[in-house]
Scaffold this active site. Structure first.
Site, PDB file in Angstrom:
ATOM      1  N   GLU A 266       0.884  -1.164  -0.136  1.00  0.00           N
ATOM      2  CA  GLU A 266       0.110  -0.089  -0.100  1.00  0.00           C
ATOM      3  C   GLU A 266       0.799   1.157   0.024  1.00  0.00           C
ATOM      4  OE1 GLU A 266      -3.254  -0.117  -0.485  1.00  0.00           O
ATOM      5  OE2 GLU A 266      -3.323  -2.263  -0.256  1.00  0.00           O
ATOM      6  N   CYS A 303      -1.886   8.790   3.766  1.00  0.00           N
ATOM      7  CA  CYS A 303      -1.859   8.157   2.333  1.00  0.00           C
ATOM      8  C   CYS A 303      -2.982   8.696   1.763  1.00  0.00           C
ATOM      9  CB  CYS A 303      -1.788   6.645   2.311  1.00  0.00           C
ATOM     10  SG  CYS A 303      -2.980   6.035   3.628  1.00  0.00           S
TER      11      CYS A 303
END
Ligand code: NAP
Length: 507
Positions: A266, A303
């Site tokens: 990720e 993120c």
């Protein structure tokens, strides 16, 4: 009264034993004293992997209830250490206590969610085709299918979520729920937080009588630990949360192994936010103010930070930009997670300063480990030509891309790389344009949202936290929510097995 501070001993947890290394590295806390931590070695990686493989033969075949009770116990043990976890986590990362308390709740909530998820058995995806002995020209045998755990899993936690995406975070919870032993490579940004959470897992292992190799923590200090871990032949998959550069390096190592393994990375994202024309004209100011809040939350170190806003030229777009700039001016400087991340933020800003076609809207100087917000503006043509403008700057930096109208907004949407999220702000009058944008955005992002901000990721059955590369290295997966368990399972078909030897979950 419980001591609310924590003094780390600095050791690795290898298969039930706390082990000191020969070399040490010093932590770099945002506040308070630094502590020494043992440097990991490839030899310790090997010991942990051998123990994890041994543990798999019992843990991977333990009942779902046994594993669920273990996950619940880890959550209890984390809660029992709550104040110390907050103390060391806040000192190491500079994140405020309230944020870490919330993140702790999310971490224990995730563990308990996976416990109830495996109790229900739905994740096994059990299927059955009855035997057809009289079928012509050939009979069909009886077939069963279900998902089985894959074996030992390596986990690399993130710097920006020292609890929820780290030692006992989503990857660890999902892998343990699936039946996979876990080896965590501790993040050098928060080694003490990693240690106390590993203590909680260790206590749960002892209380539940789990095999010692079911969990190990190896502190970093040198890059050869991560390299040895992803290359170890007993590791069957990797869960990673971090930067594009680090993730890509480790992904390539996984692909180059004699036995390649899946690498679930990720990575970063700029999370574009499209302000459609009617929404811009009726509430552009409010959206601009809201965007500034989302952009600066946690010093922009998410993120899912919406780093790019797309809005039309003209007065409505101008109102959006002015409102965002005004709100950003009022944001105090915030401490960043590490000296390295603070430096990378300054370097990212310099990249924008050096571009002629990028107009500064609000430019500030960040000092030391602190970050203050910056805002820039450019147009669609320039954005599409300059690849570097689409690269994540980890921190509170926003870029507004101005478009001439709906056509150019759609062209721009098609030009984005893979993203974790894509957002539309729309009113009723924007429905036609939103309908045109949706098929484009769902090809680009793992989560598409309307009239909200992407920071804040629900831990739920429906959540997808992933997306096409470079947002993640595996677009079929999510690292948040119950679907995350699928990364650590593989389907096995059982053909013509007598009931006496069928696995319990199929019997
Ligand atoms: P990072 O620098 O990539 O570090 C992540 C981990 O990988 C650390 O344990 C690090 O070791 C290790 N590592 C990195 N490069 C390596 C290499 N070449 N060889 C071996 N090990 C390596 O990332 P970060 O600074 O922690 O996190 C910031 C980034 O993460 C941002 O880009 C952010 O957007 C992204 N992020 C993504 C998500 C998501 O869910 N998609 C969530 C949070 C953050 P050391 O400890 O030794 O440095």
């Amino acid at each position: 009264m419980l001591d609310e501070t924590f003094t780390p001993h600095g050791k690795h947890l290898i298969a039930g034993n706390w082990v000191a290394g020969e070399q040490t590295f010093a932590s770099e806390p945002a506040t308070g004293d630094a502590f020494d931590f043992s440097v990991g070695t490839p030899d310790l990686v090997d010991q942990a992997c051998q123990a994890a493989e041994d543990a798999f033969w019992t843990y991977g075949y333990a009942s779902r209830e046994t594993r669920a009770a273990f996950l619940d116990k880890i959550a209890d043990e984390i809660e029992a250490r709550g104040p110390q976890i907050t103390w060391i986590g806040s000192a190491e990362t500079g994140l405020p206590a309230a944020r870490l308390e919330g993140e702790r709740g999310r971490t224990t909530g995730q563990l308990r969610l996976f416990a109830s998820h495996i109790r229900s058995g739905e994740f096994l995806d059990r299927r059955h085709d009855a035997a057809l002995p009289d079928r012509q020209p050939l009979p069909r045998p009886e077939l069963f299918m279900m998902q089985r755990p894959i074996g030992p899993v390596a986990v690399f936690g993130a710097s920006n979520f020292p609890l929820a995406f780290s030692t006992a975070g989503g990857d660890t919870a999902a892998a343990l729920a699936a039946g996979c032993p876990v080896i965590v490579k501790g993040h050098s940004a928060h080694p003490g937080t990693g240690e106390i959470v590993a203590e909680a897992i260790h206590a749960a292992i002892k209380a539940c009588g789990m095999p010692a190799g079911v969990f190990s923590l190896i502190q970093g200090g040198k890059r050869d630990v991560g390299t040895a871990l992803v290359q170890h032949p007993l590791i069957k998959a990797v869960g990673f949360t971090g930067s594009l550069g680090g993730g890509r390096a480790l992904f390539d190592l996984c692909a180059a192994r004699p036995e390649p393994i899946p690498f679930f990375g990720e990575l970063g994202s700029v999370n574009p936010m499209f302000v459609l024309p009617n929404a811009a004209s009726s509430r552009g100011t409010d959206i601009g103010t809201g965007w500034a809040g989302s952009l600066t939350m946690g010093a922009g170190q998410f993120c899912t930070n919406p780093g790019i806003a797309v809005v039309q030229t003209g007065a409505e777009g101008d109102a959006f930009v002015s409102a965002a700039a005004e709100a950003l001016k009022g944001v105090q400087t915030q401490c960043m997670l590490t000296d390295g991340i603070a430096q990378a933020y300054k370097d990212g800003k310099t990249r924008f300063d050096g571009r002629n076609a990028v107009k500064p809207v609000l430019v500030t100087d960040s000092e030391g480990r602190n970050a203050s917000p910056n805002l820039y503006e450019t147009d669609a043509e320039n954005y599409l030509q300059d690849h570097a403008l689409g690269e994540e700057v980890f921190g509170p930096l926003g870029l507004v891309v101005r478009v001439s109208g709906p056509e150019e907004m759609e062209t721009l949407a098609r030009g984005f790389e893979g993203q974790l999220t894509a957002t539309m702000h729309m009113d009723e009058g924007d429905t036609d344009l939103a309908r045109r944008l949706l098929p484009v955005l769902e090809r680009k992002a793992g989560r598409v949202l309307v009239n909200g901000f992407p920071t804040g990721v629900e831990v739920a059955d429906t959540m997808v936290h992933g997306g096409p590369y470079p947002a993640s290295t595996n677009f079929g997966a999510t690292s948040v929510g119950t679907l995350a368990i699928r990364r650590f399972l593989r389907p096995v078909c059982y053909q013509n097995l007598p009931a006496s030897i069928l696995p319990d979950d199929l019997a």
